[in-house]
Design an enzyme around this catalytic site. Structure first.
Site, PDB file in Angstrom:
ATOM      1  CE1 TYR A  91      35.954  41.176  26.559  1.00 53.73           C
ATOM      2  CE2 TYR A  91      36.396  39.068  27.133  1.00 53.73           C
ATOM      3  CZ  TYR A  91      36.290  40.132  27.548  1.00 53.73           C
ATOM      4  OH  TYR A  91      36.219  40.761  28.817  1.00 53.73           O
ATOM      5  CG  ASP A 117      40.371  37.577  35.645  1.00 49.96           C
ATOM      6  OD1 ASP A 117      41.135  38.921  35.514  1.00 49.96           O
ATOM      7  OD2 ASP A 117      39.331  37.932  35.224  1.00 49.96           O
ATOM      8  NE  ARG A 168      33.634  43.432  35.103  1.00 49.70           N
ATOM      9  CZ  ARG A 168      34.410  42.438  35.109  1.00 49.70           C
ATOM     10  NH1 ARG A 168      34.832  41.875  33.985  1.00 49.70           N
ATOM     11  NH2 ARG A 168      34.600  41.626  36.158  1.00 49.70           N
ATOM     12  CD  GLU A 212      31.171  40.058  35.244  1.00 54.61           C
ATOM     13  OE1 GLU A 212      30.376  39.642  34.686  1.00 54.61           O
ATOM     14  OE2 GLU A 212      32.247  39.631  35.266  1.00 54.61           O
TER      15      GLU A 212
HETATM   16  C1  LIG Z   1      35.050  39.010  31.185  1.00 56.29           C
HETATM   17  C2  LIG Z   1      36.238  38.774  32.149  1.00 56.29           C
HETATM   18  O1  LIG Z   1      36.413  39.920  32.704  1.00 56.29           O
HETATM   19  C3  LIG Z   1      37.409  38.357  31.220  1.00 56.29           C
HETATM   20  O2  LIG Z   1      38.468  38.448  31.770  1.00 56.29           O
HETATM   21  O3  LIG Z   1      37.032  37.590  30.225  1.00 56.29           O
HETATM   22  C4  LIG Z   1      35.884  37.795  33.225  1.00 56.29           C
HETATM   23  C5  LIG Z   1      35.553  36.489  32.718  1.00 56.29           C
HETATM   24  C6  LIG Z   1      35.792  35.351  33.870  1.00 56.29           C
HETATM   25  O4  LIG Z   1      36.868  35.390  34.439  1.00 56.29           O
HETATM   26  O5  LIG Z   1      34.768  34.767  34.440  1.00 56.29           O
HETATM   27  C7  LIG Z   1      34.912  38.300  34.282  1.00 56.29           C
HETATM   28  O6  LIG Z   1      33.772  38.343  33.892  1.00 56.29           O
HETATM   29  O7  LIG Z   1      35.432  39.013  35.186  1.00 56.29           O
END
Ligand SMILES: C[C@](O)(C(=O)O)[C@H](CC(=O)O)C(=O)O
Length: 305
Positions: free
Chosen positions: A49, A64, A166, A196
């Site tokens: 992943y 992020d 999602r 999520e």
């Molecule tokens: C799954 C996810 O989109 C990711 O970028 O791996 C993230 C993981 C995280 O930053 O906790 C998400 O859950 O948004």
């Protein structure tokens, strides 16, 4: 004409077949760059992943927060997907990076890059990690437009790329709205549902039941809003795919921070725990590369390295 060409099953088709296997759970560890992907591939998994959070951190050095764009993500995914094209790569595609036209480009480019599956969510463009507070969502009809565009794009390139819908609706709109958004997405042709930020084991079980017979993915972010659920438990709950986005990034941070700090403070790295350069390169395919060179008659490395 050259020699006969044998086409291999695409990674997307392989992943589809795995998802269609009754009782099977696909475990995909998070990888965030070429090196972590090589390590995971070396350990051996059904799939891997590509975490968007990890890609943002490692590729552009940011959190992020919707800062990595389509080009950043696609290029990274292409590199990872092709390290071993026999192992399907599930890759984060955030919001799809714009309106339906951008979602179309995203799906087509990911598919052509060899990505086996991607997930598209219903957060606004200035998104954030699903385990942070204050997420804002687009209205359900706009999410549906994204999913419709994704499904049409997959058909347009005759790709088997698995489309994972999602929703981040759980946090602000609650369980019923989140499930209704996922159902709508699945009816529009998405292949897998991704709820999520699941907050309890009961909710996890319930979601799998409420979405049946569609396959559901579990996002196992440790120390986020979801309780720890093992692969075994997830399988028993009926999940078909489980990702551990931070399986590589979190321990890498700890290890690097420790060594950099020791180097600064003590003037040494603690070399006994480190590997030789050759051993490090072996992680990254040294042997295969030397074989390619030798098979083509190259002599650059014939004396060994
Ligand atoms: C799954 C996810 O989109 C990711 O970028 O791996 C993230 C993981 C995280 O930053 O906790 C998400 O859950 O948004």
């Amino acid at each position: 004409m050259g020699s006969t060409v044998h086409e291999r099953t695409s990674a997307a088709t392989k992943l589809r077949n795995l998802i269609a296997t009754p009782g099977k759970i696909i475990l995909a560890p998070g990888v965030y760059d070429g090196f972590s992907a090589r390590i995971a591939l070396g350990v051996g998994f059904d799939a891997i992943y590509m975490t968007g959070a990890g890609t943002s951190a490692s590729r552009i050095g940011h959190a992020d927060l919707g800062i990595a764009n389509l080009n950043d993500m696609r290029e990274h995914a292409e590199m990872i997907a092709n390290l071993d094209s026999a192992v399907p790569l599930i890759a984060d595609a955030d919001t799809g990076y714009g309106g339906p036209i951008m979602v179309t480009r995203t799906v087509q480019q990911y598919a052509r890059s060899g990505v086996a599956a991607l997930h598209i969510e219903d957060q606004v463009q200035t998104k954030r990690c699903g385990h942070l507070q204050g997420k804002q969502l687009v209205p359900a009809p706009d999410f549906l437009i994204r999913i419709r565009a994704a499904v049409a794009a997959r058909h347009a390139v005759s790709s088997g790329i698995v489309i994972i819908a999602r929703t981040d609706a759980l946090q602000s709109f609650g369980y019923d709205e989140a499930i209704s958004r996922l159902r709508m997405a699945l009816e529009a042709g998405a292949d897998v549902a991704f709820l999520e930020g699941i907050t309890s084991k009961e909710e996890a079980r319930r979601a799998v039941k409420d979405l049946a017979p569609w396959p559901v993915l579990l996002n196992m972010v440790e120390h986020g809003v979801t309780p720890n659920i093992s692969v075994h438990e997830a399988q028993e709950m009926g999940f078909r795919v489980v990702i551990f986005p931070f399986a590589g990034l979190a321990p890498a941070y700890k290890a690097m921070k420790e060594v950099y700090t020791r180097l600064k403070v003590e003037g040494v790295t603690g070399a006994e725990t480190l590997m030789t350069p050759k051993q490090l390169f072996e992680v990254s395919g040294l042997k295969d590369d030397l074989e390619i060179d030798a098979a083509a008659g190259g002599t650059a490395f014939s004396g060994g390295v």
